[in-house]
Design a protein around this motif. Structure first.
Motif, PDB file in Angstrom:
ATOM      1  N   GLU A 427       0.867  -1.197   0.001  1.00  0.00           N
ATOM      2  CA  GLU A 427      -0.043  -0.092   0.006  1.00  0.00           C
ATOM      3  C   GLU A 427       0.863   1.147  -0.129  1.00  0.00           C
ATOM      4  O   GLU A 427       0.684   2.059  -0.749  1.00  0.00           O
ATOM      5  CB  GLU A 427      -0.879  -0.020   1.240  1.00  0.00           C
ATOM      6  CG  GLU A 427      -1.812   1.267   1.458  1.00  0.00           C
ATOM      7  CD  GLU A 427      -2.479   1.193   2.465  1.00  0.00           C
ATOM      8  OE1 GLU A 427      -3.511   2.077   2.624  1.00  0.00           O
ATOM      9  OE2 GLU A 427      -2.625   0.087   3.389  1.00  0.00           O
ATOM     10  N   ALA A 428       2.024   1.186   0.754  1.00  0.00           N
ATOM     11  CA  ALA A 428       2.657   2.526   0.835  1.00  0.00           C
ATOM     12  C   ALA A 428       3.632   2.631  -0.500  1.00  0.00           C
ATOM     13  O   ALA A 428       3.655   3.659  -0.770  1.00  0.00           O
ATOM     14  CB  ALA A 428       3.735   2.144   2.129  1.00  0.00           C
ATOM     15  N   THR A 434       2.483   6.531  -6.922  1.00  0.00           N
ATOM     16  CA  THR A 434       1.239   7.480  -7.585  1.00  0.00           C
ATOM     17  C   THR A 434       1.771   9.059  -7.209  1.00  0.00           C
ATOM     18  O   THR A 434       1.524   9.863  -7.812  1.00  0.00           O
ATOM     19  CB  THR A 434      -0.048   7.228  -6.866  1.00  0.00           C
ATOM     20  OG1 THR A 434      -0.318   5.806  -7.072  1.00  0.00           O
ATOM     21  CG2 THR A 434      -1.195   8.290  -7.322  1.00  0.00           C
ATOM     22  N   GLN A 435       2.167   9.256  -6.181  1.00  0.00           N
ATOM     23  CA  GLN A 435       2.787  10.804  -5.634  1.00  0.00           C
ATOM     24  C   GLN A 435       3.757  11.047  -6.560  1.00  0.00           C
ATOM     25  O   GLN A 435       3.839  12.248  -6.949  1.00  0.00           O
ATOM     26  CB  GLN A 435       3.039  10.676  -4.082  1.00  0.00           C
ATOM     27  CG  GLN A 435       1.925  10.483  -3.130  1.00  0.00           C
ATOM     28  CD  GLN A 435       2.243  10.459  -1.684  1.00  0.00           C
ATOM     29  OE1 GLN A 435       3.447  10.404  -1.603  1.00  0.00           O
ATOM     30  NE2 GLN A 435       1.340  10.459  -0.875  1.00  0.00           N
ATOM     31  N   GLY A 436       4.643  10.102  -6.910  1.00  0.00           N
ATOM     32  CA  GLY A 436       5.926  10.321  -7.907  1.00  0.00           C
ATOM     33  C   GLY A 436       5.368  10.832  -9.119  1.00  0.00           C
ATOM     34  O   GLY A 436       5.672  11.677  -9.662  1.00  0.00           O
ATOM     35  N   LEU A 437       4.362  10.016  -9.474  1.00  0.00           N
ATOM     36  CA  LEU A 437       3.504  10.428 -11.059  1.00  0.00           C
ATOM     37  C   LEU A 437       3.086  11.638 -10.999  1.00  0.00           C
ATOM     38  O   LEU A 437       3.191  12.650 -11.970  1.00  0.00           O
ATOM     39  CB  LEU A 437       2.641   9.099 -11.253  1.00  0.00           C
ATOM     40  CG  LEU A 437       3.240   7.885 -11.704  1.00  0.00           C
ATOM     41  CD1 LEU A 437       2.061   7.092 -12.190  1.00  0.00           C
ATOM     42  CD2 LEU A 437       3.683   8.102 -13.197  1.00  0.00           C
ATOM     43  N   ALA A 453      -3.660  12.465  -2.449  1.00  0.00           N
ATOM     44  CA  ALA A 453      -4.780  12.197  -1.887  1.00  0.00           C
ATOM     45  C   ALA A 453      -4.496  11.619  -0.458  1.00  0.00           C
ATOM     46  O   ALA A 453      -3.170  11.380  -0.157  1.00  0.00           O
ATOM     47  CB  ALA A 453      -5.005  10.840  -2.670  1.00  0.00           C
ATOM     48  N   PRO A 454      -5.509  11.804   0.558  1.00  0.00           N
ATOM     49  CA  PRO A 454      -5.178  11.489   1.907  1.00  0.00           C
ATOM     50  C   PRO A 454      -5.020   9.891   2.109  1.00  0.00           C
ATOM     51  O   PRO A 454      -5.409   9.105   1.378  1.00  0.00           O
ATOM     52  CB  PRO A 454      -6.575  12.314   2.587  1.00  0.00           C
ATOM     53  CG  PRO A 454      -7.082  12.968   1.665  1.00  0.00           C
ATOM     54  CD  PRO A 454      -6.790  12.252   0.349  1.00  0.00           C
ATOM     55  N   ASP A 455      -4.811   9.544   3.253  1.00  0.00           N
ATOM     56  CA  ASP A 455      -4.941   8.313   3.996  1.00  0.00           C
ATOM     57  C   ASP A 455      -6.321   8.213   4.275  1.00  0.00           C
ATOM     58  O   ASP A 455      -7.103   9.060   4.240  1.00  0.00           O
ATOM     59  CB  ASP A 455      -3.779   7.986   5.148  1.00  0.00           C
ATOM     60  CG  ASP A 455      -2.523   8.162   4.291  1.00  0.00           C
ATOM     61  OD1 ASP A 455      -2.402   7.766   2.993  1.00  0.00           O
ATOM     62  OD2 ASP A 455      -1.495   8.089   5.126  1.00  0.00           O
ATOM     63  N   PRO A 477      -7.696  11.317   8.815  1.00  0.00           N
ATOM     64  CA  PRO A 477      -6.378  10.656   8.707  1.00  0.00           C
ATOM     65  C   PRO A 477      -5.100  11.572   9.025  1.00  0.00           C
ATOM     66  O   PRO A 477      -4.951  12.489   9.238  1.00  0.00           O
ATOM     67  CB  PRO A 477      -6.455  10.360   7.084  1.00  0.00           C
ATOM     68  CG  PRO A 477      -7.334  11.474   6.476  1.00  0.00           C
ATOM     69  CD  PRO A 477      -8.190  11.867   7.685  1.00  0.00           C
ATOM     70  N   ALA A 478      -4.024  10.285   9.173  1.00  0.00           N
ATOM     71  CA  ALA A 478      -2.764  11.163   9.856  1.00  0.00           C
ATOM     72  C   ALA A 478      -2.007  11.605   8.403  1.00  0.00           C
ATOM     73  O   ALA A 478      -2.290  11.172   7.251  1.00  0.00           O
ATOM     74  CB  ALA A 478      -2.002   9.793  10.343  1.00  0.00           C
ATOM     75  N   THR A 479      -1.494  12.511   8.687  1.00  0.00           N
ATOM     76  CA  THR A 479      -0.670  13.215   7.666  1.00  0.00           C
ATOM     77  C   THR A 479       1.013  13.086   7.891  1.00  0.00           C
ATOM     78  O   THR A 479       1.164  13.062   9.078  1.00  0.00           O
ATOM     79  CB  THR A 479      -1.214  14.684   7.273  1.00  0.00           C
ATOM     80  OG1 THR A 479      -0.967  15.200   8.396  1.00  0.00           O
ATOM     81  CG2 THR A 479      -2.326  14.719   6.935  1.00  0.00           C
ATOM     82  N   GLY A 480       1.877  13.493   7.157  1.00  0.00           N
ATOM     83  CA  GLY A 480       3.240  13.776   7.535  1.00  0.00           C
ATOM     84  C   GLY A 480       4.120  12.986   6.263  1.00  0.00           C
ATOM     85  O   GLY A 480       3.484  12.634   5.487  1.00  0.00           O
ATOM     86  N   PRO A 481       5.330  12.977   6.702  1.00  0.00           N
ATOM     87  CA  PRO A 481       6.351  12.477   5.695  1.00  0.00           C
ATOM     88  C   PRO A 481       5.932  11.054   5.384  1.00  0.00           C
ATOM     89  O   PRO A 481       5.764  10.182   6.174  1.00  0.00           O
ATOM     90  CB  PRO A 481       7.566  12.452   6.450  1.00  0.00           C
ATOM     91  CG  PRO A 481       7.601  13.742   7.263  1.00  0.00           C
ATOM     92  CD  PRO A 481       6.091  13.624   7.878  1.00  0.00           C
ATOM     93  N   GLY A 482       5.933  10.697   4.088  1.00  0.00           N
ATOM     94  CA  GLY A 482       5.596   9.187   3.720  1.00  0.00           C
ATOM     95  C   GLY A 482       4.120   8.765   3.675  1.00  0.00           C
ATOM     96  O   GLY A 482       3.825   7.773   3.420  1.00  0.00           O
ATOM     97  N   LEU A 483       3.178   9.997   3.881  1.00  0.00           N
ATOM     98  CA  LEU A 483       1.941   9.530   4.181  1.00  0.00           C
ATOM     99  C   LEU A 483       1.063  10.552   3.130  1.00  0.00           C
ATOM    100  O   LEU A 483       1.817  11.067   2.334  1.00  0.00           O
ATOM    101  CB  LEU A 483       1.327   9.832   5.538  1.00  0.00           C
ATOM    102  CG  LEU A 483       1.945   9.223   6.657  1.00  0.00           C
ATOM    103  CD1 LEU A 483       1.412   9.513   7.960  1.00  0.00           C
ATOM    104  CD2 LEU A 483       1.710   7.483   6.464  1.00  0.00           C
TER     105      LEU A 483
END
Length: 644
Positions: A427-428, A434-437, A453-455, A477-483
């Motif tokens: 999932e990660a 997707t974020q890279g795209l 998009a959020p988690d 949802p949680a946010t932060g680096p990698g999320l």
């Protein structure tokens, strides 16, 4: 006072008290039909491939083999396709159009309906095509077409007989062309209807993904091809596929005996090649093991109609895993050009570097979240010094789109192999890719919003208000680096079976994380709910499913979903050449909807019993008190033990 549906989501501190609603609360009924998720990748086409797969030795004995062996209980050919399911969902939730070069998901059942099959009916003005390019058998009506209209005046209905209830990926085969439009497909499933538009001026002549949906056995579900469009042109009704099926190509020693998704992409392409398209469009060699290398790229180039839009509207993305000396770890993305500059797509270095960097940095930021920490690599791209990668060779792509292979980790390293076998890691990785795209498209077109998009929301609970309404509450949802990114809104979904959900209702995050459903029919049995988070980047994966009954008295029973474990020890184990390997099929590990069985059992025993449900974290956090109930049913599953 009656609130229009479109205004219900915006009730705030002023209107709320006037209506007897808590601040942040909205009130609405389930929505029968609505659009698929939209997001940062809307209007972008992703030709998606998962490398390798069962392949026939067609010039020898004809036997079937995987192109990579078992290593650390993983076979790259099979894990690649398992991972593609996670990647397809992440891309879908970001709004991308997906052209899959191997099937999506695991569904060995299939129903394929061509336009001249008796299960396909037509309403309105349709004409027969004389096109030499179509899906079907020689002598078939190639396809039918209808002129567009601002309101629907014609539709083609594809009604399959589904052999077994379950989740089915749905695909469409439509010829692209200059007079095509953003064609509307309406998928009717057990939750309602989902509307998808595909721009067939840009992509066609092969399967395009319409999403995955729950269907009952029988003929309740169907897909409509609608002529509704504000654009002037025609819509095409050719083929709709439900499910992936079992491999049925015999290359000399019988069929493989494996699901289509586990076979190499060459066979998926050959099965759907259509009439009038020469085999040179996908096959470079008479030997299958050689032809599999460039078949996905060649087919993507054939499906792509470069005359419409820009090259930066589409991309070819292939997922593999790596092997070297058992000590190397982490992600590498591949590119061409060292030996022959003509083999590199125009922005290949940017694409490969952006994806690998995003994956590496995100996964390192999540250190401590998984069984092992991710390897922080210095070198993130590879341009081989002695050869060019055929799968991403621009000599087959002709500058029509950029392409890369993401080697997401090393399957010959025990730590990386264990990580790849963890659904949470899959999932990660799909989220980061997707974020890279999104970053890549933003860099090449300047218009793609750099929003992720959020988690998924957490701690969902459903409470019967004893007045026929049900209120949902959840945590952001949680946010932060990698999320994921922050949520600007939510979508709340309702269902009568917990498997197929309605089109969802939007809730603005400014007004809290609460929603009330009104007018739910208690005669339909328990009602089921889930919530997603949304923003400009797209939509999250859904929360776990909760349930409640809309009663006239307070609930005496609480169902608690205490099974939130997901790890590699819950993987499906599969026989492979006398041994056992892992398959990462998340729904078979933890479907996050076990409330269905418990709610159904209570309703079957006594339909008058009103009940609520909540996640275990909502109990731990004090959002729901156990002493408010006479009976608590705690779902544990395999939460209580670790089989390591």
């Amino acid at each position: 006072m009656k609130i229009p549906m479109g205004i219900a989501m915006a009730i705030g501190p002023v209107l709320g008290p006037m209506l007897g609603l808590a601040v942040g609360e909205a009130a609405a009924q389930p929505v029968a039909a609505g659009p698929r998720p939209s997001g940062a990748l809307e209007g972008k086409i992703v030709f998606l491939h998962a490398g390798h797969g069962w392949t026939a030795d067609n010039l020898g004995s004809g036997f079937w083999f995987t192109q990579r062996p078992e290593t650390n209980e993983i076979v790259e050919d099979l894990h690649n396709i398992d991972f593609q399911t996670f990647q397809a969902e992440a891309l879908w939730n970001a709004g991308a159009t997906i052209a899959p070069l191997r099937p999506i998901g695991h569904q060995p059942n299939e129903v394929v309906l061509d336009n001249d099959d008796p299960e396909v009916t037509f309403v309105g003005a349709w004409s027969d095509s004389l096109s030499p390019i179509y899906f079907g058998d020689p002598g078939d009506t190639p396809y039918r077409f209808a002129g567009t209209s601002p309101t629907e005046t014609a539709f083609a209905r594809y009604r399959p007989t589904i052999p077994e209830q379950g989740f089915y990926p749905v695909y469409a085969w439509t010829r692209h062309g200059v007079d095509r439009v953003e064609q509307l497909y309406r998928v009717h499933h057990t939750g309602g209807a989902t509307e998808i538009t595909i721009d067939h001026t840009k992509v066609g002549n092969g399967l395009v993904y319409l999403g995955t949906y729950h269907f009952n056995a029988g003929t309740d579900g169907y897909v409509d091809v609608s002529n509704e469009s504000l654009q002037v042109g025609v819509v095409i009704a050719d083929m709709i596929r439900f499910g992936n099926g079992m491999g049925d190509i015999d290359r000399g020693a019988g069929v493989s005996g494996f699901p289509r998704e586990d076979e190499a992409g060459l066979y998926w392409i050959e099965t759907h090649a259509g009439r009038g398209i020469p085999s040179s469009e996908w096959r470079s060699s008479s030997a299958d093991d050689t032809a599999t290398v460039t078949a996905p790229t060649r087919w993507a180039e054939q499906m792509n109609r470069e005359a419409s839009g820009l090259a930066t509207d589409r991309v070819f993305l292939s997922h593999h895993s790596n092997a070297f000396d058992t000590t190397a770890r982490g992600v590498i993305a591949l590119l061409n050009g060292n030996n022959n500059p003509a083999t590199a797509t125009p922005n290949q270095f940017l694409l490969a570097g952006t994806l690998a960097r995003e994956i590496n940095n995100d996964m390192v930021a999540l250190d401590g979240a998984f069984e092992h920490d991710w390897a922080d690599r210095v070198t993130l791209t590879l341009d081989a010094s002695t050869f060019e990668y055929g799968e991403i060779n621009n000599q087959f792509i002709n500058n029509e789109f950029d392409a890369t292979i993401v080697e997401r980790a090393f399957h010959d390293n025990p730590l990386d192999a264990q990580l790849m076998r963890d659904a949470r890691v899959c999932e990660a990785l799909a989220r980061s890719t997707t974020q890279g795209l999104i970053k890549y498209f933003n860099a090449v077109d300047g218009s793609t919003p750099p929003v992720f998009a959020p988690d998924r929301p957490t701690n969902l609970r459903a409470i019967n208000n004893a007045d026929g309404t049900i209120t949902l509450n959840w945590d952001a949802p949680a946010t932060g680096p990698g999320l994921g990114g922050g949520a600007s809104g939510y979508r709340v979904y309702a269902s009568t079976n917990g498997l197929g959900f309605d089109a969802g209702t939007a809730v603005n995050a400014l007004f809290g994380s609460m929603f009330t459903f009104t007018g739910l029919d208690p005669a339909q049995g328990p009602w089921y709910f889930r919530v997603t988070a949304t923003n400009q980047g797209g939509e999250s994966r859904p929360s776990s499913v909760v349930a409640a009954t809309p009663g006239s008295s307070a609930s005496s029973v609480l169902i608690v979903d205490g099974f939130d474990r997901v790890d590699r020890f819950l993987n499906v184990r599969e026989s492979y050449l006398g041994g056992q390997i892992d398959r990462v099929r998340e729904r078979l590990q933890n479907s996050r909807d076990y409330v269905i069985q418990h709610a159904s059992a209570i309703a079957d025993a006594d339909a008058s019993i009103a009940f609520d449900s909540a996640s275990n974290d909502a109990i731990i956090g004090g959002s729901v008190a156990l002493d408010a109930y006479v009976t608590v049913v705690w779902i544990l599953g395999e939460e209580s033990s670790n089989n390591a």
